[in-house]
Design a protein around this motif. Structure first.
Motif, PDB file in Angstrom:
ATOM      1  N   GLU A  41      -8.883  -4.692  -4.667  1.00 56.66           N
ATOM      2  CA  GLU A  41      -9.117  -3.629  -5.652  1.00 56.66           C
ATOM      3  C   GLU A  41      -8.035  -3.632  -6.721  1.00 56.66           C
ATOM      4  O   GLU A  41      -8.322  -3.476  -7.919  1.00 56.66           O
ATOM      5  N   SER A  66     -13.698  -8.704  -5.956  1.00 58.83           N
ATOM      6  CA  SER A  66     -14.357  -8.237  -4.741  1.00 58.83           C
ATOM      7  C   SER A  66     -13.543  -8.636  -3.514  1.00 58.83           C
ATOM      8  O   SER A  66     -12.776  -9.615  -3.546  1.00 58.83           O
ATOM      9  N   PHE A  67     -13.739  -7.884  -2.439  1.00 63.79           N
ATOM     10  CA  PHE A  67     -13.074  -8.238  -1.189  1.00 63.79           C
ATOM     11  C   PHE A  67     -13.473  -9.642  -0.751  1.00 63.79           C
ATOM     12  O   PHE A  67     -12.639 -10.435  -0.301  1.00 63.79           O
ATOM     13  N   GLU A  96      -8.237  -5.493   1.391  1.00 61.54           N
ATOM     14  CA  GLU A  96      -9.110  -4.629   0.589  1.00 61.54           C
ATOM     15  C   GLU A  96      -8.322  -3.952  -0.529  1.00 61.54           C
ATOM     16  O   GLU A  96      -8.788  -3.844  -1.671  1.00 61.54           O
ATOM     17  N   PHE A  97      -7.127  -3.488  -0.207  1.00 63.49           N
ATOM     18  CA  PHE A  97      -6.279  -2.841  -1.210  1.00 63.49           C
ATOM     19  C   PHE A  97      -5.917  -3.817  -2.317  1.00 63.49           C
ATOM     20  O   PHE A  97      -5.988  -3.498  -3.505  1.00 63.49           O
ATOM     21  N   THR A 100       0.814  -1.220   0.000  1.00 69.91           N
ATOM     22  CA  THR A 100       0.000   0.000   0.000  1.00 69.91           C
ATOM     23  C   THR A 100       0.845   1.266   0.000  1.00 69.91           C
ATOM     24  O   THR A 100       0.285   2.368  -0.156  1.00 69.91           O
ATOM     25  N   ARG A 111      -0.306  -7.925  -8.813  1.00 70.57           N
ATOM     26  CA  ARG A 111      -1.272  -8.144  -9.891  1.00 70.57           C
ATOM     27  C   ARG A 111      -1.017  -9.458 -10.624  1.00 70.57           C
ATOM     28  O   ARG A 111      -1.949 -10.068 -11.146  1.00 70.57           O
ATOM     29  N   GLY A 141      -8.736  -6.340  -9.101  1.00 74.88           N
ATOM     30  CA  GLY A 141     -10.015  -6.255  -9.790  1.00 74.88           C
ATOM     31  C   GLY A 141     -11.012  -7.316  -9.393  1.00 74.88           C
ATOM     32  O   GLY A 141     -11.825  -7.769 -10.205  1.00 74.88           O
TER      33      GLY A 141
END
Length: 261
Positions: A233, A238-239, A229-230, A181, A193, A236
């Protein structure tokens, strides 16, 4: 449910929870964290992490000696490590590995200890938790040399995609912490990713490395929610999907862990 796959519960700064570990764990549970892996770093804290795992049904632990906790002339012995690992709440080995950032002069001693932990992994079948910093080539070389039949994890990963891919190729998982983060962590976000969904874990490494927006404060297991959560997102998804996937990954990597869901 989320799992904090790497935390140091015996070292937490509990000021935000009135000095109570019970309250700190309850705060994490209230945010959906259903399990904690408390990490051993030395012979001195082996009893402490086992005690915590015995005390809390949703805590398991590992036993090992961190490369920066090696004392000259007092390196861990295989028989000591095997005795410590022979406990129902000890589900992993480590953290172990190589750290040339702080102690490059201790490379040989660190390698000897790392080999010992990898030998214990062969004997016990328990997964190994690897710390690596500025020691990419040697870390990968020793993991390939060990040729472990079971998977392990590179925890709090901060290296590049090339190293991540090499570790994935030999069966390892990648675990990411709040560092992902940080504003200057774009290269690490690229790794986050690309790691396959079924080989990814999430952790706090608390009390260290609190994620944004808590950076600069003592880290706590409850903040694994911010990391997750980070990352969701970023990838791409959902949590909820991310939490289910990383919990399944943890269960697969640490089959002896006492998850209740």
């Amino acid at each position: 449910m989320l799992v904090d796959s790497h935390c140091h519960l015996d070292r937490l700064d509990l000021g935000a929870h009135d000095g109570s570990l019970d309250k700190a764990l309850d705060a994490a549970r209230a945010r959906g964290v259903g399990h904690f892996l408390c990490i051993g770093v030395s012979a001195d804290n082996a009893a402490a992490v086992k005690h915590l795992a015995e005390r809390y049904a949703d805590v398991d632990c590992s036993i090992g000696v961190h490369p920066l906790d090696l004392e000259p002339g007092a390196e861990p012995a295989l028989d000591w490590l095997l005795r410590e690992l022979n406990h129902p709440r000890v589900v992993a080995i480590g953290e172990t590995g190589l750290d040339y950032h702080y102690e490059p002069e201790a490379a040989e001693r660190q390698q000897q200890s790392f080999r010992l932990h990898l030998e214990a992994a062969k004997v016990t079948g328990k997964p190994v938790i690897v710390h690596t910093r500025e020691a990419r080539a040697d870390t990968l070389a020793l993991l390939r040399e060990a040729a472990l039949p079971q998977a392990g994890v590179l925890h709090c990963f901060t290296e590049d995609w090339e190293m991540a891919r090499a570790a994935l190729d030999i069966g390892f998982y990648i675990s990411l912490s709040g560092i992902v983060t940080f504003r200057n962590a774009e290269a690490l976000r690229d790794v986050a990713r690309k790691v396959p969904a079924d080989r990814l874990l999430v952790e706090t490494d608390s009390p260290y490395l609190a994620p944004v927006p808590h950076r600069g404060k003592p880290n706590l297991p409850q903040y694994v929610r911010e990391v997750a959560e980070f990352m969701a997102e970023l990838r791409g998804v959902s949590f909820e999907e991310f939490a289910v996937q990383t919990t399944a990954n943890f269960r697969r990597l640490f089959p002896l862990a006492h998850l209740t869901e």
